[in-house]
Design an enzyme around this catalytic site. Structure first.
Site, mmCIF file in Angstrom:
data_model
loop_
_atom_site.group_PDB
_atom_site.id
_atom_site.type_symbol
_atom_site.label_atom_id
_atom_site.label_comp_id
_atom_site.label_asym_id
_atom_site.label_seq_id
_atom_site.Cartn_x
_atom_site.Cartn_y
_atom_site.Cartn_z
ATOM 1 N N ASP A 117 0.833 -1.203 0.000
ATOM 2 C CA ASP A 117 0.000 0.000 0.000
ATOM 3 C C ASP A 117 0.867 1.253 0.000
ATOM 4 O O ASP A 117 1.499 1.583 1.005
ATOM 5 C CB ASP A 117 -0.916 -0.008 1.229
ATOM 6 C CG ASP A 117 -1.974 1.083 1.190
ATOM 7 O OD1 ASP A 117 -1.995 1.858 0.221
ATOM 8 O OD2 ASP A 117 -2.789 1.156 2.127
ATOM 9 N N ASP A 326 -2.011 5.861 -5.979
ATOM 10 C CA ASP A 326 -2.415 5.007 -4.858
ATOM 11 C C ASP A 326 -2.657 3.575 -5.321
ATOM 12 O O ASP A 326 -3.594 3.316 -6.081
ATOM 13 C CB ASP A 326 -3.679 5.568 -4.207
ATOM 14 C CG ASP A 326 -4.087 4.799 -2.960
ATOM 15 O OD1 ASP A 326 -3.197 4.262 -2.276
ATOM 16 O OD2 ASP A 326 -5.296 4.735 -2.670
#
Length: 450
Positions: A117, A326
């Protein structure tokens, strides 16, 4: 700063790689089954991911109405002697729309399946003894079995850094030698609670990091699929990138593979010129920006979008919003006016060849058919400041929903004021994406997965 096609850090160094896996693996997108029996519907995955988008929006527009994007200023660091690359894989098979890597922890080394992430600053995995743990694909990490495990106290500098990494104040466990307790909470109400810890991190044989700081989760609940935990790669001293930077430098790249069998993905940390699958690959670069509302995230500037070679007819000001790279967001989100123009241009071309279908979950530009039987799909190009762009072919433009329905893999960021944009992982698939944090630039190279 002007950008051009160039090689990042072209110094001769040794190299080793880690593979990346999509968290759902090679399975159909409309009905997935994890290794632990529970059916997972892709519509549910999209809806869960929507909560992440809402949280990013809230974080960027509510903290400071006066926050603005500026060029990220990072001091250059000496070139490091090594780089490392590990496999990166789709995580659909373990109930997530993201990607996972396998890392080793402890002495002796045991390997764990961790979601990657770029929007998270903290690393954690589930540990024994567990008060409340979700089902995971690997045996739980047992700190008592590791000769190098250590719990960090409340008085350490690492404990003082927990708040900025997790958005929650740490606490002190007086019953356990003043151990530092963390709480990492996420936008969809998921969370992990446990002890801040240190242990030996192993990324590959003979590629280790003693004293790796992470959370040993005792109470974990939420939408983590059956992964073992999270690896944060954002810009914070507790992220894995920052902890590895003294050894490898503040630079990393990845290629997110598709769920279809074929080329594998990777996460590379260190010297990009040798960590890439082909060292002659040239990146198209754009400045890495920062935003005071979210200093840990990676920002860039989107300047235009084309559909079948024609620019969308929107004001240039429509693109001037905080735009985040992201890996944790699946579908790219765009400002309302930009998305509306994109949808209209795309549907206008597609509807002449394919019958339209009802909306699927958050996707509202859908057609009857599948990726495999739609040979003619208009190309979409996302253009960034400088020379960088993402030229998107059919697999990055469309995404299969229920059987026989495929949809445009973009959506609105959902607000007509204080808008944001997020470059999601579906649009990043098969590109090598490089983050040269030391020199404040992000790069893209086509056909990056091998």
């Amino acid at each position: 700063m002007q950008c051009a096609e160039t090689h990042l850090l072209p110094h001769k160094q040794s190299s080793i790689r880690l593979d990346v896996y999509h968290a759902h693996g090679p399975a159909t997108s409309h009905n997935l089954t994890s290794k632990h029996k529970t059916p997972i519907f892709f519509s549910d995955v999209l809806l869960r991911n929507e909560e992440r988008v809402k949280a990013l929006h809230s974080r960027l527009v509510n903290k400071s109405s006066s926050s603005s994007l500026v060029a990220s200023k990072k001091a250059g660091v000496p070139t490091k002697l090594k780089s490392i690359s590990i496999p990166l894989n789709p995580a659909l098979s373990i109930g997530s729309g993201n990607y996972y890597v396998k890392i080793g922890l402890g002495t002796p080394t045991k390997y764990y399946t961790m979601i990657l992430d770029t929007g998270s600053s903290f690393c954690w995995l589930q540990c024994r003894p567990c008060i409340s743990c979700h089902t995971q694909v690997d045996p739980l990490f047992d700190p008592s079995k590791s000769k190098t495990y250590k719990t960090l106290s409340c008085h350490t500098s690492q404990c003082s850094s927990v708040k900025d990494a997790t958005f929650n104040n740490p606490s002190c466990d007086a019953k356990s030698s003043n151990a530092c307790e963390y709480t990492a909470s996420y936008s969809d109400t998921s969370q992990s609670q446990g002890y801040l810890s240190q242990d030996l991190l192993t990324l590959a044989p003979f590629q280790t990091l003693p004293g790796f700081v992470y959370g040993c989760g005792k109470n974990n609940l939420g939408m983590f699929g059956t992964s073992d935990g999270i690896i944060g790669l954002a810009q914070h001293q507790l992220s894995m990138l920052s902890q590895l930077s003294p050894k490898y430098g503040s630079v990393f790249s990845y290629c997110l593979p598709t769920v279809s069998p074929g080329r594998g993905g990777f996460l590379s940390i260190g010297n990009l010129s040798l960590a890439m699958p082909n060292i002659s690959t040239a990146y198209k670069l754009t400045p890495m920006l920062s935003d005071s509302a979210a200093p840990n995230l990676y920002f860039l500037r989107l300047t235009a979008i084309t559909v079948a070679g024609r620019r969308l007819e929107v004001s240039p000001a429509s693109y001037r919003v905080p735009t985040v790279m992201d890996t944790g967001t699946i579908i790219t989100r765009l400002p309302e006016s930009v998305y509306t123009a994109l949808r209209e241009a795309f549907v206008n071309i597609m509807s002449k060849r394919y019958a339209q279908a009802p909306a699927y979950s958050i996707l509202d530009a859908c057609f009857k058919g599948s990726l495999h039987n739609m040979p003619v799909v208009p190309e979409i190009q996302m253009i960034f400041r400088g020379a960088a762009n993402l030229t998107l072919k059919t697999p990055n433009v469309l995404i299969d929903g229920v059987k026989g329905i495929t949809c445009l893999a973009f959506a609105s960021s959902g607000s007509t004021t204080n808008q944001i944009a997020i470059i999601g992982n579906h649009q990043q698939q098969t590109f090598s994406v490089a983050y040269d944090v030391s020199n404040s630039r992000i790069g893209f190279a086509a056909d990056g997965c091998r």
